[in-house]
Scaffold this active site. Structure first.
Site, PDB file in Angstrom:
ATOM      1  N   ARG B 353       0.853  -1.192   0.000  1.00  0.00           N
ATOM      2  CA  ARG B 353       0.000   0.000   0.000  1.00  0.00           C
ATOM      3  C   ARG B 353       0.889   1.241   0.000  1.00  0.00           C
ATOM      4  NH1 ARG B 353      -4.964  -2.131   2.540  1.00  0.00           N
ATOM      5  NH2 ARG B 353      -5.115  -4.119   1.458  1.00  0.00           N
ATOM      6  N   GLU B 355       0.398   4.142   0.736  1.00  0.00           N
ATOM      7  CA  GLU B 355      -0.269   5.210   1.492  1.00  0.00           C
ATOM      8  C   GLU B 355       0.753   6.016   2.275  1.00  0.00           C
ATOM      9  OE1 GLU B 355      -4.051   4.267   3.753  1.00  0.00           O
ATOM     10  OE2 GLU B 355      -3.699   2.390   2.698  1.00  0.00           O
ATOM     11  N   ARG B 361      -0.410   1.955  13.157  1.00  0.00           N
ATOM     12  CA  ARG B 361      -0.938   0.680  12.674  1.00  0.00           C
ATOM     13  C   ARG B 361      -0.925   0.502  11.162  1.00  0.00           C
ATOM     14  NH1 ARG B 361      -7.370   0.364  13.007  1.00  0.00           N
ATOM     15  NH2 ARG B 361      -7.864   2.200  11.809  1.00  0.00           N
ATOM     16  N   HIS B 362      -0.221   1.375  10.470  1.00  0.00           N
ATOM     17  CA  HIS B 362      -0.132   1.229   9.020  1.00  0.00           C
ATOM     18  C   HIS B 362       1.302   0.993   8.583  1.00  0.00           C
ATOM     19  CE1 HIS B 362      -4.099   3.312   9.139  1.00  0.00           C
ATOM     20  NE2 HIS B 362      -4.339   2.492   8.135  1.00  0.00           N
ATOM     21  N   GLU B 509      -9.584  -2.843  14.055  1.00  0.00           N
ATOM     22  CA  GLU B 509      -9.954  -3.751  12.984  1.00  0.00           C
ATOM     23  C   GLU B 509      -8.768  -4.624  12.589  1.00  0.00           C
ATOM     24  OE1 GLU B 509      -9.964  -2.026   9.093  1.00  0.00           O
ATOM     25  OE2 GLU B 509      -9.536  -4.102   8.598  1.00  0.00           O
ATOM     26  N   SER B 512     -11.220  -7.465   7.337  1.00  0.00           N
ATOM     27  CA  SER B 512     -12.348  -6.990   6.554  1.00  0.00           C
ATOM     28  C   SER B 512     -12.790  -8.140   5.679  1.00  0.00           C
ATOM     29  CB  SER B 512     -11.918  -5.824   5.658  1.00  0.00           C
ATOM     30  OG  SER B 512     -12.402  -4.628   6.177  1.00  0.00           O
ATOM     31  N   ARG B 560      -1.149  -7.027  12.577  1.00  0.00           N
ATOM     32  CA  ARG B 560      -2.146  -6.454  13.499  1.00  0.00           C
ATOM     33  C   ARG B 560      -2.620  -7.485  14.510  1.00  0.00           C
ATOM     34  NH1 ARG B 560      -6.217  -2.226  10.466  1.00  0.00           N
ATOM     35  NH2 ARG B 560      -4.570  -0.854   9.693  1.00  0.00           N
TER      36      ARG B 560
END
Lengths: 586, 586
Positions: B353, B355, B361-362, B509, B512, B560
């Site tokens: 990712r 991002e 947490r990323h 979370e 998903s 996670r």
């Protein structure tokens, strides 16, 4: 049991072929019908990407013959015809039919309710269930309608069962037969039925001792025109060859590129289902053995700075404004994990090679099964793990995945893989110079010590060893230093040699491994000698400066193991969605 | 047992600290000494990247205070001093010493011979081996020399044992004691010794009931100056806080960036050893349960054409002249594997990712544990697998990896993870709108149905549920359609909702998942509605045109799960070599 997959398989029932399996000259040809089996060659209409028998051609040769515009026009025409044909297909039951609730397309399955209904797997349809009502879901492998009856073959995974409908006005109406007869191949249906023991075996199906007497049938998902059917894709070369008779009947195969362009259809053949079960099994057995020997699983980054091991074959990318690349192997990082205090590690992960070569055994992305371990004194400690690992792997495949090997062999016949049983002491090992001597003694004077072995010579060696030692699995150790990477530990006596090895299956390399250099000075020196910019791997080199344990390890190519164990001729057959310089989709 | 790791741990023996653990003002300070423990704060010399107690600062705050030139100068000076100091360290035995073969640095371990010697693991040093001769290899966790004696703590993994040398001229010479005393921390040594049962427990070591009476010692790999010691890195915040006394004695922690820059040292702490054993365990348990339920492992490509799921957060690259990118998840491909006739699949692989966000947490690369399965009628079938999977996972960690949780808790204390026992029927599930109601009823009116939950609200909900239901694990289902990806199946009754879910651990979370759209028309329509260029995912959409089974699945973030199970505060702690927008090395 490739024949179960063939839509000719229904002929023993003496039901004439329907429009679904023959080019229908009146309704117009659909893409689907063009790839159907058992039709006179003269009737095969010429459309885009026709199946050809030379299935391993990298590119369908015929493709070049047509212009893109023509292709486009044809595709549009086929689509139009398909949609017209679709309109004529009954998808809903006639409300006036007292049995109208027993057939027709239901609304999209969308998690409306939990009903508590139980579904029966096709594989478990046996005489033990005789006379019981079952609910079965599957793809339509074949369908034939004739007047007041319809015959279907339902498929789930590699299991198939025959389902029949005879109009009787009590449980099966005319409309129901018509609905079933018009279902297209590969559509997903749900069938309510009574299991019936049969007197004569249904040779066409894996579940040959029973058939399903259908009392309800609903199509959950309609298959559109197919570029080819799984049956087309499932034929062996022998079947294709044998079918070219003087009567003009000709079965056509599917070219490799057509298969890969439509991989999800191609994957539905028994051989492919089996190949990927074996691929899953290899990973499972690899982990089982290593976990039992105290290894732990790690995950190392694929996004890295600099070139992981030097060389040109690296994919580069921009990483938030700095140059980055994709790891060519987990090599440096798995060693760093050991330097981080772990004793034995393994990793299962993708490796990326930007090599512009189209061969039967190279891909630009493949799965590496890597492990690395501290050693006490000798890299033979690594080889002993490999010997136990592969003996465990081969034994496991032999015992637990035998039926999958059989399924592959039906389409792609192969000699069973031979290995020497009873564990590590029985694995054949030789030094590189001994291997060269064997080749020279057997008429290959071009084999030279201190030079790398060509792929051809490796294969010849494999043949000789198979003959003399009756094994397809062996290890060559003490390779010339000149042909190994910079992190390889040189031989202690003679620096022209190295503490390294390759492992072979059927004369092709599946593993490279070695003792690694754990001394940062020697490592920097060897890197510099090969022109690798030391700065780009500084953190790797530094990781040996804080107390470094001697260690070694190996990397296994997952797809190669599967390919060579099953005697397949192309690595692309063992990758779900293979990547080579010309293929990035699907 | 964090204290075992501290080089203060030898103080019970009343041996004064040596140069190795105190800044030696005469010999000059090395980079190593700057990070040592238990020295008056005033004596801690100021050098590059000093350890600080705010270990989770993304960047060491002090770093900015110095110019690069100064840093460089300091580094050079430290190097010079280190090399001078090195020259003074005895590395070879005195040939005139009758015991000279019993100590000294041996040649590089380079696979010279297979000797048949047996090594004993430090973990297995117990009174059962009393009076036996053993050969042990380990890192030097701590060392103290005093006159005619030397005390060492040897470490292997997380196990430690005390080794002692007293000059007696029969088995231990003066030279030998001197050699041992001068060994640097973290160096790898091989020790011949007699196991001796001790009267008073060696509180400083995990193997507290025995010690090693050394009869031979050889250093296999010398550690150079350390940016910090594992003992520095192993201290809990409580230890650091407690050490700030009025007497000026101050223990210093290690900043997170310093840790990650020198990850292989950082990894040597008991907490980190345990974290990665638990990471390995999570993968193992995940596979065990899924394999037992008929799933097979697949590997899907990470190199793909187009943007995998749309959006900007994709890494792009050049693929032999065409644009390519890295898969943001295996989503589309695992669905395609199902369309290829597989019934239940899972994959463990990296996801990428791009991002540009720095949060706790990323990461830009992490491990996805994905699975996908056909369903009969409802996505609750997927949830049932998740419930069994995580109950199995938590039970397994609880039973088989308890000591690792304990090791983590010593440095990073956490409340044990709570889940409702006894399998799926006990997992808490609620609809999204019910979760919103709970929040509103508990003083969070900003929680709105049909909008996504913020990270903060998710955490608050976690706290409320922990209080009311005593569980850290629960599922929220039926999310608003507007906040889910295009391939999510809408709710059958109300298209504002969707057949989707998230799974939470401690209010964050970790999963998903959803029922997916298996109808190609609806899929194309939903993609177009979100502005995704349908052409870029054509082969994905097409794969539902050949008979598609209803299906659903989920993706789990491995790191996670580890982070939240162990109550850690930063995802970087659970990745071997984490990647974020600012970190691409090591």
């Amino acid at each position: 049991m490739a024949d179960f997959w063939d839509d000719r398989s229904l002929t023993p029932l003496h039901v004439p072929a329907t429009a679904a399996s023959k080019p229908d000259q009146e309704a117009g040809s659909t893409a689907s019908s063009t790839a159907s089996a058992a039709v006179p060659a003269s009737q095969v209409p010429s459309v885009a990407t026709p199946p050809v028998s030379q299935e391993d051609l990298p590119v369908a040769k015929n493709a070049g013959k047509r212009t893109a515009a023509k292709e486009d026009k044809k595709a549009k025409k086929a689509e139009k015809l398909a949609s017209r044909q679709k309109a004529e297909v009954p998808t809903q039951s006639d409300p006036s039919d007292p049995l109208h609730e027993k057939y027709g397309d239901p609304p999209l399955i969308q998690s409306r309710a939990v009903t508590g209904r139980k579904w029966t797997n096709i594989l478990s349809l046996t005489p033990a269930l005789a006379d019981q009502e079952v609910l079965v879901r599957g793809n339509i492998n074949a369908v034939r309608g004739k007047g007041n009856s319809a015959f279907l073959v339902l498929r789930q995974g590699t299991a198939t069962a025959q389902a029949i409908l005879f109009k009787d006005d009590k449980t099966v109406s005319k409309g129901m037969v018509k609905y079933a007869s018009a279902l297209s191949q590969e559509s997903v249906v749900e069938v309510e039925a009574i299991v019936r023991k049969v007197d004569t075996k249904v040779e066409a199906c894996t579940q040959s001792e029973v058939e399903l007497k259908v009392t309800g049938i609903h199509c959950l998902s309609r298959a559109g025109p197919l570029p080819f059917t799984p049956a087309d894709a499932a034929r062996s070369q022998a079947e294709l060859d044998a079918s070219t008779g003087p009567d003009g009947e000709k079965l056509v195969g599917v070219a490799q590129d057509t298969r890969l362009d439509n991989r999800i259809l191609d994957l539905r053949t028994p051989a492919n289902q089996a190949i990927f079960r074996i691929q899953s099994a290899v990973g499972q057995l690899f982990r089982e053995l290593l976990l039992s020997e105290g290894f732990q699983e790690i995950h190392t980054p694929k996004l890295i700075g600099g070139a992981s091991e030097g060389g040109a074959s690296v994919f580069t990318l921009q990483y938030f404004g700095q140059p980055g690349c994709l790891a060519q192997s987990p090599q440096l990082y798995k060693q760093m994990a050991l330097m981080g205090g772990m004793d034995r590690v393994f990793e299962v992960g993708p490796v990326f090679r930007a090599e512009n070569s189209m061969t039967h055994r190279h891909m630009t992305e493949f799965m590496g099964l890597d492990f690395e371990m501290t050693i006490h004194e000798h890299y033979f400690e690594v080889l002993e793990v490999i010997e136990r690992l592969f003996t465990y792997l081969f034994d496991g495949l032999h015992k637990r995945w035998a039926s999958d090997q059989e399924a592959i062999g039906k389409q792609y016949p192969f000699e069973p893989f031979r290995w020497l049983p009873n564990g590590s002491s029985h694995v054949l090992r030789m030094n590189f110079d001994e291997a060269i001597k064997i080749l020279q003694d057997n008429g290959f004077p071009e084999a030279q010590p201190l030079e790398d072995l060509s792929t051809e010579l490796e294969r010849e060696l494999g043949k000789i060893i198979k003959k003399t030692h009756n094994t397809d699995f062996y290890i060559i150790q003490r390779f010339p230093m000149a042909v190994r990477p910079f992190y390889t530990m040189p031989d202690p006596e003679d620096p022209r040699w190295s503490n390294s090895f390759d492992v072979f299956m059927r004369g092709e390399e599946i593993i490279s491994g070695a003792q690694r250099v754990h001394d940062s000075d020697l490592l920097a020196e060897q890197a510099a000698k090969l022109g690798i910019p030391v700065a780009s791997i500084q953190s790797y080199i530094d990781s040996f400066k804080y107390g470094a344990h001697p260690h070694g390890g190996a990397g296994v190519g997952l797809e190669r193991v599967v390919m060579l164990f099953c005697g397949l001729n192309n690595i692309r057959k063992t990758s779900l969605f293979p990547r080579d310089p010309k293929r990035l989709t699907p």
